[in-house]
Design a protein around this motif. Structure first.
Motif, PDB file in Angstrom:
ATOM      1  N   PHE A   1       0.838  -1.193   0.000  1.00  0.00           N
ATOM      2  CA  PHE A   1       0.000   0.000   0.000  1.00  0.00           C
ATOM      3  C   PHE A   1       0.878   1.249   0.000  1.00  0.00           C
ATOM      4  O   PHE A   1       2.020   1.224   0.470  1.00  0.00           O
ATOM      5  CB  PHE A   1      -0.869   0.056   1.276  1.00  0.00           C
ATOM      6  CG  PHE A   1      -1.585  -1.228   1.623  1.00  0.00           C
ATOM      7  CD1 PHE A   1      -0.914  -2.271   2.240  1.00  0.00           C
ATOM      8  CD2 PHE A   1      -2.926  -1.382   1.340  1.00  0.00           C
ATOM      9  CE1 PHE A   1      -1.572  -3.452   2.578  1.00  0.00           C
ATOM     10  CE2 PHE A   1      -3.597  -2.558   1.677  1.00  0.00           C
ATOM     11  CZ  PHE A   1      -2.909  -3.590   2.293  1.00  0.00           C
TER      12      PHE A   1
ATOM     13  N   TYR B   1       0.177   5.175   1.446  1.00  0.00           N
ATOM     14  CA  TYR B   1      -0.709   6.110   2.122  1.00  0.00           C
ATOM     15  C   TYR B   1      -0.097   7.501   2.074  1.00  0.00           C
ATOM     16  O   TYR B   1       1.130   7.657   2.075  1.00  0.00           O
ATOM     17  CB  TYR B   1      -0.907   5.724   3.589  1.00  0.00           C
ATOM     18  CG  TYR B   1      -1.864   4.577   3.827  1.00  0.00           C
ATOM     19  CD1 TYR B   1      -1.423   3.264   3.749  1.00  0.00           C
ATOM     20  CD2 TYR B   1      -3.195   4.805   4.134  1.00  0.00           C
ATOM     21  CE1 TYR B   1      -2.297   2.206   3.992  1.00  0.00           C
ATOM     22  CE2 TYR B   1      -4.075   3.766   4.381  1.00  0.00           C
ATOM     23  CZ  TYR B   1      -3.615   2.465   4.298  1.00  0.00           C
ATOM     24  OH  TYR B   1      -4.480   1.421   4.529  1.00  0.00           O
TER      25      TYR B   1
ATOM     26  N   GLN C   1      -0.222  11.386   4.042  1.00  0.00           N
ATOM     27  CA  GLN C   1      -0.634  12.085   5.252  1.00  0.00           C
ATOM     28  C   GLN C   1      -0.289  13.561   5.130  1.00  0.00           C
ATOM     29  O   GLN C   1       0.879  13.916   5.003  1.00  0.00           O
ATOM     30  CB  GLN C   1       0.047  11.490   6.484  1.00  0.00           C
ATOM     31  CG  GLN C   1      -0.413  12.121   7.797  1.00  0.00           C
ATOM     32  CD  GLN C   1       0.299  11.547   9.003  1.00  0.00           C
ATOM     33  OE1 GLN C   1       1.460  11.155   8.917  1.00  0.00           O
ATOM     34  NE2 GLN C   1      -0.393  11.484  10.137  1.00  0.00           N
TER      35      GLN C   1
ATOM     36  N   LYS D   1      -3.036  15.359  10.074  1.00  0.00           N
ATOM     37  CA  LYS D   1      -4.216  14.653   9.577  1.00  0.00           C
ATOM     38  C   LYS D   1      -3.997  13.153   9.686  1.00  0.00           C
ATOM     39  O   LYS D   1      -2.879  12.683   9.916  1.00  0.00           O
ATOM     40  CB  LYS D   1      -4.473  15.019   8.111  1.00  0.00           C
ATOM     41  CG  LYS D   1      -4.697  16.491   7.853  1.00  0.00           C
ATOM     42  CD  LYS D   1      -6.027  16.963   8.389  1.00  0.00           C
ATOM     43  CE  LYS D   1      -6.290  18.405   7.979  1.00  0.00           C
ATOM     44  NZ  LYS D   1      -7.556  18.912   8.576  1.00  0.00           N
ATOM     45  N   GLY D   2      -5.081  12.409   9.486  1.00  0.00           N
ATOM     46  CA  GLY D   2      -4.949  10.965   9.397  1.00  0.00           C
ATOM     47  C   GLY D   2      -4.348  10.560   8.070  1.00  0.00           C
ATOM     48  O   GLY D   2      -3.942  11.401   7.268  1.00  0.00           O
ATOM     49  N   LEU D   3      -4.295   9.275   7.846  1.00  0.00           N
ATOM     50  CA  LEU D   3      -3.710   8.753   6.613  1.00  0.00           C
ATOM     51  C   LEU D   3      -4.805   8.433   5.603  1.00  0.00           C
ATOM     52  O   LEU D   3      -5.870   7.923   5.960  1.00  0.00           O
ATOM     53  CB  LEU D   3      -2.908   7.490   6.898  1.00  0.00           C
ATOM     54  CG  LEU D   3      -1.469   7.675   7.355  1.00  0.00           C
ATOM     55  CD1 LEU D   3      -1.412   8.287   8.732  1.00  0.00           C
ATOM     56  CD2 LEU D   3      -0.719   6.365   7.303  1.00  0.00           C
TER      57      LEU D   3
ATOM     58  N   LEU E   1      -5.550   6.351   1.992  1.00  0.00           N
ATOM     59  CA  LEU E   1      -5.039   5.327   1.092  1.00  0.00           C
ATOM     60  C   LEU E   1      -4.945   5.876  -0.320  1.00  0.00           C
ATOM     61  O   LEU E   1      -5.932   6.350  -0.889  1.00  0.00           O
ATOM     62  CB  LEU E   1      -5.952   4.104   1.126  1.00  0.00           C
ATOM     63  CG  LEU E   1      -5.551   2.933   0.249  1.00  0.00           C
ATOM     64  CD1 LEU E   1      -4.234   2.324   0.731  1.00  0.00           C
ATOM     65  CD2 LEU E   1      -6.643   1.877   0.229  1.00  0.00           C
TER      66      LEU E   1
ATOM     67  N   LYS F   1      -3.350   0.348  -3.639  1.00  0.00           N
ATOM     68  CA  LYS F   1      -2.987  -0.909  -3.001  1.00  0.00           C
ATOM     69  C   LYS F   1      -2.745  -1.984  -4.049  1.00  0.00           C
ATOM     70  O   LYS F   1      -3.383  -1.999  -5.110  1.00  0.00           O
ATOM     71  CB  LYS F   1      -4.083  -1.357  -2.028  1.00  0.00           C
ATOM     72  CG  LYS F   1      -5.450  -1.555  -2.659  1.00  0.00           C
ATOM     73  CD  LYS F   1      -6.496  -1.829  -1.593  1.00  0.00           C
ATOM     74  CE  LYS F   1      -7.887  -1.953  -2.213  1.00  0.00           C
ATOM     75  NZ  LYS F   1      -8.957  -2.096  -1.181  1.00  0.00           N
TER      76      LYS F   1
ATOM     77  N   PHE G   1       3.729   7.161   2.975  1.00  0.00           N
ATOM     78  CA  PHE G   1       4.143   5.940   3.653  1.00  0.00           C
ATOM     79  C   PHE G   1       3.915   4.733   2.748  1.00  0.00           C
ATOM     80  O   PHE G   1       2.814   4.537   2.224  1.00  0.00           O
ATOM     81  CB  PHE G   1       3.368   5.741   4.949  1.00  0.00           C
ATOM     82  CG  PHE G   1       3.670   6.761   6.004  1.00  0.00           C
ATOM     83  CD1 PHE G   1       2.874   7.883   6.149  1.00  0.00           C
ATOM     84  CD2 PHE G   1       4.770   6.611   6.833  1.00  0.00           C
ATOM     85  CE1 PHE G   1       3.154   8.840   7.107  1.00  0.00           C
ATOM     86  CE2 PHE G   1       5.061   7.563   7.798  1.00  0.00           C
ATOM     87  CZ  PHE G   1       4.253   8.687   7.930  1.00  0.00           C
TER      88      PHE G   1
END
Lengths: 112, 114
Positions: free
Chosen positions: B34, B36, B38, B42-44, B46, B49, B90
């Motif tokens: 995957f 990701y 960010q 903030k959150g991650l 997607l 994948k 990431f």
């Protein structure tokens, strides 16, 4: 809209206190996860739960505890035993076989 | 055991030029991979994948990645960078589709120069 809600966004803790971070999802996902993020270290798994009333330790579980009494909720308690709790905490959930997590927006915990 | 190495901690490109973020992985099984993104505080999210289907995976916002088993790589590319692409990226690997948790790389900070 479905998603994951983490609260609070910012949290301050005094030395020796326990604090609880909230994570709620309305995605009907079975699996939920807690990650800790430190600068330059990526994300590290604290705890995860694949089903209600069951959870497993991740790579850095010491000083943390969780519960999974409801499918929608997976709160994380940072105990006084966690020596370096200042970090950004991310909650995630996943539907079995989905192969891609949904993340919350995170809680930044600071020890004062 | 699984692991992932992001080869660059920082990448700087000019707006409108190609982006390449490098990732190598190690896995005992056929991995799921995957990427990701960010944005600050903030959150991650997607991006894309790979789960043993087509080796060239297209994601959101014009990003794509190619799974190369012989090189154990999963590099992320985009033909033309936009200012809004500035973020932390990431690379993530999972041996078992993520059921036991993902393993994250340490991240690559993408800087876009005007």
């Amino acid at each position: 809209d479905g998603g994951i809600t983490q609260s609070p966004k910012y949290l301050f803790r005094k030395e020796g206190q326990n604090v609880t971070l909230s994570c709620e999802q309305n995605l009907n996902h079975d699996a939920m996860y807690w990650y800790r993020q430190d600068p330059g270290q990526g994300l590290r798994l604290i705890y995860y739960s694949q089903i209600v009333n069951d959870f497993q330790k991740g790579d850095i579980a010491e000083g943390y505890s969780v519960s999974r009494e409801k499918k929608e909720s997976f709160p994380l308690t940072v105990t006084s035993a966690q020596k370096n709790p200042t970090a950004f905490y991310l909650c995630a959930s996943d539907r079995e076989g989905n192969y891609g997590y949904t993340f919350g927006s995170g809680t930044r915990l600071t020890v004062v | 055991a699984q692991s992932v190495t992001q080869l660059d901690s920082h990448v700087s490109v000019s707006e409108g030029t190609p982006v390449l973020l490098r990732c190598n992985y190690s896995s005992s099984y056929s991995p799921s991979l995957f990427w990701y993104v960010q944005h600050p505080n903030k959150g991650l999210q997607l991006l894309l994948k790979y789960t043993s289907a087509a080796t060239l995976v297209k994601g959101i916002n014009g990003f794509e990645a190619e799974f190369k088993k012989s090189e154990t790589s999963f590099h992320l590319t985009k033909p033309s960078a936009h200012m809004s692409d500035a973020a932390e990226y990431f690379c993530v690997v999972s041996d078992e589709g993520g059921a036991d948790g993902l393993t994250f790389g340490k991240g690559t900070h993408l800087i876009i120069q005007p």
